[in-house]
Write an enzyme that holds these catalytic residues in place. Structure first.
Site, PDB file in Angstrom:
ATOM      1  CE  LYS A  79      -3.810   2.141   2.599  1.00  0.00           C
ATOM      2  NZ  LYS A  79      -4.769   1.999   3.709  1.00  0.00           N
ATOM      3  CB  SER A 154      -7.970   4.042   2.759  1.00  0.00           C
ATOM      4  OG  SER A 154      -7.141   3.380   3.703  1.00  0.00           O
ATOM      5  CB  SER A 178      -8.579   1.207   5.661  1.00  0.00           C
ATOM      6  OG  SER A 178      -9.282   2.414   5.720  1.00  0.00           O
TER       7      SER A 178
END
Length: 492
Positions: A79, A154, A178
């Site tokens: 990420k 996210s 997330s």
């Protein structure tokens, strides 16, 4: 060699160790898939092909020399919130579009030490603020199950990359769901560990008392392999806990389903926005666990209505503080031709931050301001303690707590939900972060539109092994985690 992306992490590990294929071949296979398919999914912000192949060659040498770990030579996507030395780290924001980190986050460094091969950095909601991965400076990522829908957020880029088989597994972060919500939307397994279990050093902060890194993969077994690398104390992170780390892979069958007490909060299954298909799939998965020997126990979680207002005071307040460092002076985006210092601050922040980030900074700054601090922020912290106590009381009578991961399946891209609608979609996930508990999402079926549905299991502190074990055994008895989106079935 055309189906390497269909192998589990264990199969990849065994294949590399047995010289059935090399890390270079495996890495090239994934890079070809990214080049061919990611134009549709848009999961990657940065693909590090040259570095990945160099790491793969080093992994092959380590395997030949007999110095390899279980994961040496296996590719991974990170990420874009984890700092990576010499590689752009953006947090999905224009503010950091030109930021090349001078160091590795601990999670990245541990991955390198284990011989993992970094394919690149994947997209996310800006500074991890959002539930759709549309709040990114780099545009929206698509859900591999239906390219017209969001992958969640996210950590949407992480979820989409794994669901489209553009990486075998990925790192994610979870501040209010997330990891779990995008795992649910994309039909994956995703674990949010206990607060303090995984180092936050080098993980760009959103809300420091809530953020936690974790693994995202197809199965609990795959997640366990990555947890074995990620977990552990880190002296560089003052919130990291000095506590022995389990061998998560070895413990996958360590929790007996027979006699396992699963708490069913009645408040969770009466939420107004809970989709009928989601509720049905979750209830079917709980029935399956009951058939496997678990006992379902109805419980009360009386603080449910306080989750959203409490979270959306504390998280923005911490964001307001954390994001104050992005001022156009030290690093990151800088407005052109400022008239004076105040103009530099104002324009750098208003031009560098997107709308959702600005909204949360303003909410947080207001909550922390003189005259409102006690009324809002301090009160929210007191309610947070009551939410934690509510869970601890429940764990006196049950081993794990079950809930949907999200009230609906994936939204359509451009659905333009209001901020309040978006925030209410976090109802099942944010309390876990407020309390610092571990929780996991497991895929348990599909809705009428063939979009994935997820079951969330919440554990007591440091019970990651138990959660992985319960989901692993459920996955041995079902095949939802093996289902693949059409795009994932394509060969490069």
């Amino acid at each position: 060699m055309t189906d390497l992306h269909r192998l589990s992490i264990r199969e990849l590990s065994e294949g590399l160790a047995g010289a059935k294929f090399s890390s270079r071949e495996l890495t090239e296979h994934y890079l070809k898939r990214i080049a061919k398919l990611d134009t549709q999914v848009k999961s990657y912000v940065t693909v590090t092909a040259e570095q990945a192949l160099a790491q793969a060659d080093a992994a092959d040498a380590a395997i030949k020399a007999g110095t390899a770990t279980a994961l040496t030579g296996v590719p991974i996507a990170h990420k874009d919130i984890f700092c990576t030395q010499g590689i752009k780290t953006t947090a999905g924001s224009k503010m950091l579009d030109n930021f090349i980190s001078p160091y590795d986050a601990t999670v990245v460094a541990k991955g390198k030490a284990a011989g993992l091969v970094t394919l690149g950095k994947v997209n996310m909601d800006e500074f991890a603020m959002g539930s759709t991965s549309e709040n990114s400076f780099y545009g929206a990522t698509a859900n591999p199950w239906n390219l017209g829908h969001v992958p969640g957020g996210s950590s949407g880029g992480s979820a989409a990359a794994v669901a489209a088989d553009l990486a075998p597994f990925a790192t994610g972060t979870d501040t209010g769901g997330s990891i779990r919500q995008p795992a649910s939307f994309c039909g994956l397994t995703g674990l949010k560990p206990s607060y303090g279990r995984v180092s936050r050093f080098g993980m760009i902060a959103y809300a420091s008392s809530l953020d936690q890194g974790g693994p995202m993969a197809r199965s609990a077994e795959d997640c366990a392999y990555l947890m074995n690398v990620m977990a552990g104390h880190d002296a560089k992170d003052s919130t990291s806990v000095e506590k022995d780390v389990d061998d998560y892979v070895a413990n996958l069958n360590g929790t007996a389903i027979q006699g396992l007490r699963i708490g069913i909060p009645k408040q969770y299954f009466n939420v107004a926005g809970l989709d009928a298909d989601v509720k049905a799939r979750v209830e079917e998965s709980l029935k399956k666990l009951e058939e496997m020997g678990a006992t379902l126990v109805e419980i009360d979680l009386n603080m449910t209505e306080a989750y959203v207002p409490t979270y959306y005071l504390i998280a923005p307040a911490e964001a307001s503080s954390n994001l104050s460092r992005y001022d156009g002076v030290r690093y990151g985006y800088r407005a052109e031709n400022p008239v004076d210092l105040m103009d530099l601050y104002k324009r750098s922040r208003s031009e560098g931050f997107g709308a959702e980030v600005q909204r949360r900074i303003l909410i947080g700054t207001y909550a922390l301001s003189a005259g409102y601090y006690d009324a809002y922020y301090v009160k929210a912290q007191k309610v947070r303690r009551l939410i934690q106590q509510d869970f601890l009381k429940a764990f006196e009578s049950v081993d794990v707590i079950a809930a949907p991961a999200a009230p609906t399946t994936a939204y359509k891209i451009g659905a333009n939900l209001s901020p309040v609608e978006m925030y209410l979609g976090d109802i099942y996930t944010i309390a876990v972060n407020l309390a610092g508990l571990p929780a996991i999402n497991a895929p348990v079926g599909f809705d009428k539109d063939n979009l994935p549905v997820g079951l969330q299991l919440i554990g007591n502190y440091w019970s990651e092994s138990q959660l992985l074990s319960v989901v692993h055994q459920y996955q041995q008895a079902t095949d939802w985690h093996t289902k693949r989106a059409a795009i994932a079935e394509e060969n490069a």
